[in-house]
Design a protein around this motif. Structure first.
Motif, short mmCIF file in Angstrom:
data_model
loop_
_atom_site.label_atom_id
_atom_site.label_comp_id
_atom_site.label_asym_id
_atom_site.label_seq_id
_atom_site.Cartn_x
_atom_site.Cartn_y
_atom_site.Cartn_z
N GLU A 16 -7.23 2.29 1.06
CA GLU A 16 -8.10 1.94 -0.06
C GLU A 16 -9.16 1.02 0.54
O GLU A 16 -8.87 -0.11 0.92
CB GLU A 16 -7.33 1.19 -1.15
CG GLU A 16 -6.25 1.99 -1.82
CD GLU A 16 -6.76 2.93 -2.90
OE1 GLU A 16 -7.91 2.76 -3.34
OE2 GLU A 16 -6.01 3.84 -3.30
N ARG A 71 -2.56 5.98 4.12
CA ARG A 71 -3.55 6.00 3.05
C ARG A 71 -4.31 4.69 3.06
O ARG A 71 -3.70 3.60 3.15
CB ARG A 71 -2.87 6.20 1.71
CG ARG A 71 -3.82 6.11 0.51
CD ARG A 71 -3.12 6.55 -0.78
NE ARG A 71 -2.04 5.66 -1.16
CZ ARG A 71 -2.16 4.63 -1.97
NH1 ARG A 71 -3.34 4.33 -2.48
NH2 ARG A 71 -1.11 3.89 -2.27
N GLY A 99 -7.35 10.56 -8.17
CA GLY A 99 -6.25 11.23 -7.47
C GLY A 99 -6.63 12.46 -6.70
O GLY A 99 -5.99 12.80 -5.73
N TYR A 136 -7.21 9.42 3.53
CA TYR A 136 -5.85 9.79 3.88
C TYR A 136 -5.84 10.54 5.20
O TYR A 136 -6.72 11.35 5.48
CB TYR A 136 -5.26 10.73 2.82
CG TYR A 136 -5.42 10.29 1.39
CD1 TYR A 136 -6.64 10.43 0.72
CD2 TYR A 136 -4.34 9.77 0.67
CE1 TYR A 136 -6.79 10.04 -0.60
CE2 TYR A 136 -4.49 9.38 -0.66
CZ TYR A 136 -5.71 9.52 -1.28
OH TYR A 136 -5.85 9.15 -2.59
N ASP A 162 -0.66 2.28 2.41
CA ASP A 162 0.60 2.99 2.59
C ASP A 162 0.62 3.57 4.00
O ASP A 162 -0.06 4.55 4.27
CB ASP A 162 0.77 4.09 1.54
CG ASP A 162 2.12 4.79 1.65
OD1 ASP A 162 2.39 5.68 0.82
OD2 ASP A 162 2.92 4.47 2.56
N THR A 212 -11.08 6.00 -1.02
CA THR A 212 -9.75 6.24 -0.47
C THR A 212 -9.83 7.29 0.63
O THR A 212 -10.62 8.24 0.56
CB THR A 212 -8.76 6.71 -1.54
OG1 THR A 212 -9.24 7.93 -2.14
CG2 THR A 212 -8.58 5.67 -2.62
N ASN A 227 2.83 7.10 -8.46
CA ASN A 227 2.51 5.78 -7.91
C ASN A 227 1.72 5.88 -6.62
O ASN A 227 2.05 5.26 -5.62
CB ASN A 227 3.80 4.97 -7.66
CG ASN A 227 4.48 4.59 -8.95
OD1 ASN A 227 3.86 4.55 -10.01
ND2 ASN A 227 5.77 4.34 -8.86
N ASN A 228 0.69 6.67 -6.65
CA ASN A 228 -0.21 6.87 -5.51
C ASN A 228 0.42 7.60 -4.34
O ASN A 228 -0.21 7.74 -3.29
CB ASN A 228 -0.78 5.53 -5.03
CG ASN A 228 -1.74 4.95 -6.04
OD1 ASN A 228 -2.59 5.64 -6.57
ND2 ASN A 228 -1.58 3.68 -6.34
N ASP A 229 1.67 8.01 -4.47
CA ASP A 229 2.34 8.76 -3.42
C ASP A 229 2.18 10.24 -3.72
O ASP A 229 2.69 10.72 -4.73
CB ASP A 229 3.82 8.36 -3.38
CG ASP A 229 4.56 9.06 -2.26
OD1 ASP A 229 5.81 9.07 -2.30
OD2 ASP A 229 3.91 9.59 -1.34
N THR A 236 -10.38 6.14 -6.06
CA THR A 236 -9.22 5.52 -6.68
C THR A 236 -9.13 5.90 -8.15
O THR A 236 -10.13 5.87 -8.87
CB THR A 236 -9.31 3.98 -6.57
OG1 THR A 236 -9.44 3.64 -5.20
CG2 THR A 236 -8.06 3.33 -7.14
N LYS A 262 1.95 13.70 -7.76
CA LYS A 262 1.53 12.33 -7.43
C LYS A 262 2.28 11.35 -8.29
O LYS A 262 2.28 11.46 -9.51
CB LYS A 262 0.03 12.20 -7.63
CG LYS A 262 -0.57 10.86 -7.26
CD LYS A 262 -2.07 10.95 -7.26
CE LYS A 262 -2.72 9.60 -7.09
NZ LYS A 262 -2.62 8.78 -8.31
#
Lengths: 113, 109
Positions: A50, A48, A100, A33, A56, A31, B94-96, A97, B92
């Motif tokens: 993946e 973001r 976090g 960002y 996103d 991942t 839902n991946n946000d 992934t 964090k």
């Protein structure tokens, strides 16, 4: 283990000029960002990834900003044309992934004159 | 949308004193993070809190998480000058990932 690498570290351009930032994530991190950090504020997510997929990009101003992550490793963030309000620090972070936790690069400080 | 609020935004402490930084978040957060940022530098990960009641300590810093209250705290014990920095919490969902505005800590002799 090498950290997230970003270049350039500093960039000064005139408004309406294009600019590009480059990021090399930590090896094995799928991942990636891109964040924007204004002075005195926390980072705000721009996009973001993946692997090579942008999952996103809702906060990316698509009229002037674009990003790509070819082959799911390095990434570039481009602004064209730059505006005065784009002056900020652009941070790249990477992670795995599910875990976090994100590891940040040193950032690129952009000044638009 | 997840919103994260920190307070105070500015904190001036004397050495050897204790203080707490608070981080409130608006909706369910999968996990809570604390970062440190020195001037002109990038963010350094301090703690990742995964569940209700989680407590982690590293040196003079201790972080805790109360998911029911949607609150995380970063407690500083016997502050020293080296702790002067800006501290960010991030939630964090839902991946946000959303960051607070940061707490600028200055430790004075």
């Amino acid at each position: 283990e090498a950290g997230v690498v970003q270049s350039p570290r500093y960039k000064i351009i005139e408004k309406k000029q294009p600019v590009a930032f480059w990021c090399n994530p930590i090896s094995g991190h799928n991942t990636l960002y891109w964040y924007l950090q204004n002075l005195g504020q926390g980072p705000e997510l721009l996009i973001r990834y993946e692997n090579e997929e942008a999952v996103d990009d809702s906060q990316l101003p698509k009229d002037r900003f674009s990003a790509e992550r070819l082959k799911g490793v390095d990434s570039t963030l481009k602004i064209q044309p730059a505006e005065l309000g784009d002056s900020a620090v652009y941070l790249c972070a990477s992670g795995r992934t599910g875990l976090g936790e994100q590891f940040f690069g040193p950032g690129t400080r952009l000044t638009v004159l | 949308e997840l919103k994260v609020e920190q307070n105070p935004l500015f904190l001036s402490m004397q050495e050897e004193k204790n203080y707490t930084i608070y981080c409130n978040y608006s909706t369910t957060s999968d996990r809570l993070y604390w970062y440190r940022q020195d001037p002109g530098k990038s963010l350094e990960s301090l703690f990742v809190l995964l569940s209700n009641g989680a407590v982690k300590q590293e040196g003079r810093l201790m972080a805790s998480l109360d998911t029911k209250a949607r609150l995380s705290t970063l407690h500083i014990t016997a502050a020293v000058h080296d702790l002067s920095a800006t501290y960010f919490c991030a939630g964090k969902h839902n991946n946000d990932m959303r960051f607070g505005a940061g707490t600028r800590l200055t430790v004075k002799p």
